[in-house]
Design an enzyme around this catalytic site. Sequence first.
Site, PDB file in Angstrom:
ATOM      1  N   ASN A  17      -7.349  -5.322  -1.414  1.00  0.00           N
ATOM      2  CA  ASN A  17      -6.425  -4.879  -0.801  1.00  0.00           C
ATOM      3  C   ASN A  17      -6.725  -3.440  -0.314  1.00  0.00           C
ATOM      4  OD1 ASN A  17      -3.678  -6.441  -0.413  1.00  0.00           O
ATOM      5  ND2 ASN A  17      -4.443  -6.878  -2.710  1.00  0.00           N
ATOM      6  N   MET A  94      -4.127  -1.887 -12.824  1.00  0.00           N
ATOM      7  CA  MET A  94      -3.459  -2.917 -13.930  1.00  0.00           C
ATOM      8  C   MET A  94      -2.961  -1.760 -15.140  1.00  0.00           C
ATOM      9  SD  MET A  94      -3.736  -5.632 -12.511  1.00  0.00           S
ATOM     10  CE  MET A  94      -3.295  -6.821 -14.064  1.00  0.00           C
ATOM     11  N   ASN A 111       3.399  -0.233  -3.997  1.00  0.00           N
ATOM     12  CA  ASN A 111       2.684  -1.106  -4.966  1.00  0.00           C
ATOM     13  C   ASN A 111       2.619  -2.511  -3.980  1.00  0.00           C
ATOM     14  OD1 ASN A 111       1.199  -2.493  -7.096  1.00  0.00           O
ATOM     15  ND2 ASN A 111       2.960  -3.288  -7.663  1.00  0.00           N
ATOM     16  N   HIS A 113       2.463  -6.768  -4.991  1.00  0.00           N
ATOM     17  CA  HIS A 113       2.682  -7.725  -6.054  1.00  0.00           C
ATOM     18  C   HIS A 113       2.668  -9.083  -5.300  1.00  0.00           C
ATOM     19  CE1 HIS A 113       3.981  -9.329  -9.876  1.00  0.00           C
ATOM     20  NE2 HIS A 113       4.894 -10.046  -9.053  1.00  0.00           N
ATOM     21  N   VAL A 148       8.705  -1.938 -13.919  1.00  0.00           N
ATOM     22  CA  VAL A 148       7.626  -2.688 -13.511  1.00  0.00           C
ATOM     23  C   VAL A 148       7.992  -3.837 -12.461  1.00  0.00           C
ATOM     24  CG1 VAL A 148       5.582  -4.051 -13.914  1.00  0.00           C
ATOM     25  CG2 VAL A 148       6.254  -2.220 -15.511  1.00  0.00           C
TER      26      VAL A 148
HETATM   27  C1  GRF Z   1      -3.647  -8.608  -5.684  1.00  0.00           C
HETATM   28  O1  GRF Z   1      -3.164  -9.836  -5.784  1.00  0.00           O
HETATM   29  C2  GRF Z   1      -2.476  -7.789  -5.896  1.00  0.00           C
HETATM   30  O2  GRF Z   1      -1.293  -7.970  -5.218  1.00  0.00           O
HETATM   31  C3  GRF Z   1      -2.145  -7.463  -7.448  1.00  0.00           C
HETATM   32  O3  GRF Z   1      -3.432  -7.320  -7.875  1.00  0.00           O
HETATM   33  C4  GRF Z   1      -4.392  -8.089  -6.982  1.00  0.00           C
HETATM   34  C5  GRF Z   1      -5.293  -7.285  -6.601  1.00  0.00           C
HETATM   35  O4  GRF Z   1      -6.530  -7.803  -6.143  1.00  0.00           O
HETATM   36  N1  GRF Z   1      -1.696  -6.335  -7.710  1.00  0.00           N
HETATM   37  P1  GRF Z   1      -7.408  -6.614  -5.129  1.00  0.00           P
HETATM   38  O5  GRF Z   1      -8.206  -5.961  -6.201  1.00  0.00           O
HETATM   39  O6  GRF Z   1      -6.521  -6.086  -4.193  1.00  0.00           O
HETATM   40  O7  GRF Z   1      -8.536  -7.833  -4.413  1.00  0.00           O
END
Ligand code: GRF
Length: 218
Positions: A17, A94, A111, A113, A148
């Site tokens: 992302n 995380m 964020n 999700h 959260v």
């Molecule tokens: C994604 O699925 C996002 O929605 C979630 O964690 C994952 C992160 O993936 N919060 P990346 O590190 O962006 O590839």
Amino acid sequence: MSQRRRTAILISGRGSNMAALLAAAADPAYPAEIALVLSNRADAAGLARAAEAGIPTVVVESRRFGKDRAGFEAAMEAELAAHGIGLIALAGFMRVLTEGFTRRWSGRMLNIHPSLLPAFPGLDTHAHALAAGVRLHGCTVHLVTPGVDEGPIVAQAAVPVLAGDTEETLAHRVLAEEHRLYPAALGWLASGRLRLQEGRAVVDPAPGPSGESLRNPG
Ligand code: GRF
């Protein structure tokens, strides 16, 4: 155009992302400038991708702080301030943030999700979606509040759940939508089109070429 908003992307892992946001922000017309990628883990693969793209990166290792979440966040705040950051995009970050941090960044932190919230908050969303037998799954961009995965929803994209899907195939389908949705949502926030109204996120229509609204108010 007006000044681009200096934005930090916070990651913990692969950073796909993050890469989608960097690609969008490579266009000088995009309203956010990615001025920092911050990871709480030194081994996050996304750090190398960001560095390759010429973006400043910093590691604030959360495990160094143990249970001292306030200390960890103070160290992050120092980096955000040093880089003149005005907006935050969490992208696979995380760590649960404290109420104090989320309040300080209220209305300025997004964020993404991997579910259609409020369904399946928390971890392992694709497994939960398969176990529940839903026919539609997807992703959500929301403003971050102390609860959260509970903040006001900014944008969602849905995908079908197909017969024979595994967590991997479903995650792959959802991720393609994440990469499309997140740059759009950050663009709205950075251009000032996103606002809170009675606890809900509202996206104002884009102004036309001469500044007028594209949507007919009548
Ligand atoms: C994604 O699925 C996002 O929605 C979630 O964690 C994952 C992160 O993936 N919060 P990346 O590190 O962006 O590839």
